[in-house]
Design a protein around this motif. Structure first.
Motif, PDB file in Angstrom:
ATOM      1  N   HIS A  87       0.838  -1.204   0.000  1.00 44.79           N
ATOM      2  CA  HIS A  87       0.000   0.000   0.000  1.00 44.79           C
ATOM      3  C   HIS A  87       0.875   1.257   0.000  1.00 44.79           C
ATOM      4  O   HIS A  87       0.621   2.197  -0.760  1.00 44.79           O
ATOM      5  N   ILE A  90       2.436   1.673  -3.542  1.00 45.70           N
ATOM      6  CA  ILE A  90       1.530   2.039  -4.633  1.00 45.70           C
ATOM      7  C   ILE A  90       1.044   3.477  -4.440  1.00 45.70           C
ATOM      8  O   ILE A  90       0.895   4.240  -5.394  1.00 45.70           O
ATOM      9  N   ARG A  91       0.846   3.881  -3.167  1.00 45.14           N
ATOM     10  CA  ARG A  91       0.398   5.241  -2.896  1.00 45.14           C
ATOM     11  C   ARG A  91       1.505   6.234  -3.246  1.00 45.14           C
ATOM     12  O   ARG A  91       1.249   7.283  -3.852  1.00 45.14           O
ATOM     13  N   TYR A  94       1.593   6.687  -6.946  1.00 40.06           N
ATOM     14  CA  TYR A  94       0.544   7.582  -7.451  1.00 40.06           C
ATOM     15  C   TYR A  94       0.869   9.023  -7.141  1.00 40.06           C
ATOM     16  O   TYR A  94       0.741   9.909  -7.985  1.00 40.06           O
ATOM     17  N   LYS A 108     -11.168   7.252 -10.200  1.00 41.70           N
ATOM     18  CA  LYS A 108     -11.945   8.054  -9.259  1.00 41.70           C
ATOM     19  C   LYS A 108     -11.045   8.818  -8.302  1.00 41.70           C
ATOM     20  O   LYS A 108     -11.460   9.817  -7.715  1.00 41.70           O
ATOM     21  N   TYR A 109      -9.823   8.349  -8.122  1.00 45.76           N
ATOM     22  CA  TYR A 109      -8.938   8.985  -7.148  1.00 45.76           C
ATOM     23  C   TYR A 109      -8.519  10.370  -7.633  1.00 45.76           C
ATOM     24  O   TYR A 109      -8.485  11.320  -6.866  1.00 45.76           O
TER      25      TYR A 109
ATOM     26  N   THR B 128      -5.404  -1.677  -2.248  1.00 39.63           N
ATOM     27  CA  THR B 128      -5.814  -0.399  -1.682  1.00 39.63           C
ATOM     28  C   THR B 128      -4.819   0.681  -2.080  1.00 39.63           C
ATOM     29  O   THR B 128      -3.630   0.570  -1.804  1.00 39.63           O
ATOM     30  N   LEU B 129      -5.336   1.739  -2.715  1.00 44.38           N
ATOM     31  CA  LEU B 129      -4.463   2.827  -3.149  1.00 44.38           C
ATOM     32  C   LEU B 129      -4.415   3.911  -2.087  1.00 44.38           C
ATOM     33  O   LEU B 129      -3.349   4.406  -1.748  1.00 44.38           O
ATOM     34  N   ASP B 130      -5.573   4.292  -1.542  1.00 43.78           N
ATOM     35  CA  ASP B 130      -5.568   5.289  -0.478  1.00 43.78           C
ATOM     36  C   ASP B 130      -6.839   5.154   0.356  1.00 43.78           C
ATOM     37  O   ASP B 130      -7.864   4.718  -0.141  1.00 43.78           O
ATOM     38  N   PHE B 137      -9.984   4.117  -1.927  1.00 46.48           N
ATOM     39  CA  PHE B 137      -9.707   4.151  -3.360  1.00 46.48           C
ATOM     40  C   PHE B 137      -8.920   2.910  -3.698  1.00 46.48           C
ATOM     41  O   PHE B 137      -7.854   2.679  -3.144  1.00 46.48           O
TER      42      PHE B 137
END
Lengths: 133, 177
Positions: A87, A90-91, A94, A108-109, B128-130, B137
């Motif tokens: 997590h 990947i965060r 982004y 959607k993010y 899970t991205l955030d 998200f």
């Protein structure tokens, strides 16, 4: 050689197969998010299989049960921490503006970040630029 | 979130640390047990304010039962996830249609949200991205048609949550309140 050792060996074999899938996923997937997706899951279950399998194998070969207990503790620790590191990675990917693969269907993010930043116009612009790079 | 008394929080931390010590040493020698108890008491005294907010209430029998029942359920979901990954990686056409979707959760506590995020990461096709308050998200490797065709934001959230978060929430709601 007994049933316990055989079961352990089978689990280690299954675990290494999932390790192989994880490495193959890194090569075949198109972008960082999908690579993360395939490698995290397979590597976690692969490690579980190998660790628990090693514990059972050792017990089956006549070593003490402490092998199995300790291997299981390591497996549980790995199971709890691996998704958190995935997590975080990947965060961070982004946030540093790595784009999604061109075949991606929804994001959607991005909308959420823009909606949040819209009161300050300057901030919204900078997030948009970061994403396009 | 109700706050438990300091004593109850301290005792809960002590019990958890001692159980970890038991598993790590894997021996029932009285000398080891005594030393483990002393060490757990010291570490618990330092760390209990950040470790738990609910103390011994975590050991409610109903919660423990649900937590134990959750383990095989979760492991099964994880095995299915890996077969799913195997299919996508080994299939010559790479059947992927990725996207970031928006879900909502009914969980209130932070440990509950953490375990939901972890469960999502390890189950089929999602990572899970955030997490922002109630909003999750999630990067989905194959966004199904019913989510793609949703007209409004609410419908999208509803359908995505139905697929991703609902199956775990029925357990986690009881475990973490």
């Amino acid at each position: 050689m007994n049933a316990l050792a055989a079961l352990g060996e089978a689990l280690v074999l299954i675990g290494t197969f999932f390790y192989f899938l994880s490495a193959l996923g890194l090569i075949r997937m198109p972008d960082v998010y999908n690579r993360m997706q395939t490698s995290t899951k397979s590597a976690t279950l692969g490690s579980l299989g190998v660790l628990v399998g090693t514990g059972l194998w050792a017990v089956g070969d006549g070593l003490s049960w402490a092998w199995f207990v300790k291997a299981t503790v390591i497996a549980v620790f790995l199971l709890l921490t691996n998704p958190i590191s995935a997590h975080a990675l990947i965060r961070a990917a982004y946030k540093s503006g790595i784009p999604l693969w061109q075949g991606s269907v929804v994001d959607k993010y991005r909308e959420h970040i823009e909606a949040k930043a819209s009161p300050g116009a300057a901030e919204s612009e900078s997030t948009e630029e970061g994403g396009e790079e | 979130m109700e706050e438990a008394s300091n004593v109850s929080r301290y005792l809960y931390t002590l019990i958890v640390l001692f159980l970890i010590w038991l598993a790590l040493t894997a021996s029932l020698d009285p000398q080891e047990l005594t030393f483990g108890l002393i060490l757990s008491a010291i570490v618990a005294a330092i760390t209990y304010p950040i470790f738990t907010t609910r103390g011994l209430a975590n050991l409610h029998p109903k919660r423990v039962t649900y937590a134990i029942a959750y383990v095989p359920y979760f492991l099964w979901a994880m095995i299915m996830a890996n077969l799913d990954v195997a299919y996508r990686v080994l299939h010559p056409k790479k059947p992927i249609r990725p996207g970031v979707v928006h879900c909502k959760t009914v969980l209130k506590t932070n440990p509950g949200k953490l375990s939901l995020a972890n469960s999502i990461t390890l189950t089929p096709g999602t990572i899970t991205l955030d997490v922002d308050g109630d909003d999750y998200f999630i990067h989905w490797i194959w966004v199904p048609d019913e989510v793609l065709s949703a007209k409004s934001e609410e419908e999208h959230v509803e359908r995505a949550s139905e697929n991703i978060t609902r199956p775990f929430e029925k357990f986690l709601k009881v475990i973490f309140g």
